[in-house]
Design a protein around this motif. Sequence first.
Motif, PDB file in Angstrom:
ATOM      1  N   ARG A   1      12.820  50.005  56.016  1.00 41.19           N
ATOM      2  CA  ARG A   1      13.132  49.441  54.617  1.00 41.19           C
ATOM      3  C   ARG A   1      14.545  50.010  54.013  1.00 41.19           C
TER       4      ARG A   1
ATOM      5  N   PHE B   1      13.802  39.017  50.983  1.00 42.47           N
ATOM      6  CA  PHE B   1      13.458  40.475  50.726  1.00 42.47           C
ATOM      7  C   PHE B   1      12.378  40.847  51.772  1.00 42.47           C
TER       8      PHE B   1
ATOM      9  N   LEU C   1      13.174  42.693  54.768  1.00 42.88           N
ATOM     10  CA  LEU C   1      13.384  44.126  54.794  1.00 42.88           C
ATOM     11  C   LEU C   1      11.944  45.263  55.013  1.00 42.88           C
TER      12      LEU C   1
ATOM     13  N   ALA D   1      18.019  47.510  54.067  1.00 48.55           N
ATOM     14  CA  ALA D   1      18.801  47.459  52.701  1.00 48.55           C
ATOM     15  C   ALA D   1      19.951  47.638  52.684  1.00 48.55           C
TER      16      ALA D   1
ATOM     17  N   LEU E   1      18.353  45.577  45.847  1.00 49.33           N
ATOM     18  CA  LEU E   1      18.674  46.336  47.047  1.00 49.33           C
ATOM     19  C   LEU E   1      19.039  47.761  47.059  1.00 49.33           C
TER      20      LEU E   1
ATOM     21  N   ILE F   1      16.050  49.905  46.540  1.00 47.80           N
ATOM     22  CA  ILE F   1      15.249  49.887  47.701  1.00 47.80           C
ATOM     23  C   ILE F   1      16.039  50.885  48.634  1.00 47.80           C
TER      24      ILE F   1
END
Length: 99
Positions: A32, A74, A77, A36, A20, A23
């Motif tokens: 995204r 995930f 996201l 995150a 995370l 990202i």
Amino acid sequence: MARKPDVFVRAVTPEEGRKLAQIARRSKVPVRMRRAVVVMASAQHQPFGLIAKLMQVSESYVRQVIHDFNAHGFEALDPNGGARTTTSSWCSCRRIRRG
């Protein structure tokens, strides 16, 4: 008036936390990256109201991101990921445009 229950993301493993953070720092896709950051803040037990203020988004957006992450991981996201996607082929898009 009753207080709304707080919404938090499921327990995040250290590996997921690192992913995370990566990202949130390096993503080239703003949606995204924002999602995150919301999930990371929730994993640190910050209430969704505070996350919404800090991120300058609505509380319902924060709750939706958290619920989607809890349900889909995930994948949620991604801008076209999560529970709210619809799939359409190129042909159906052309038919819609033509009317």
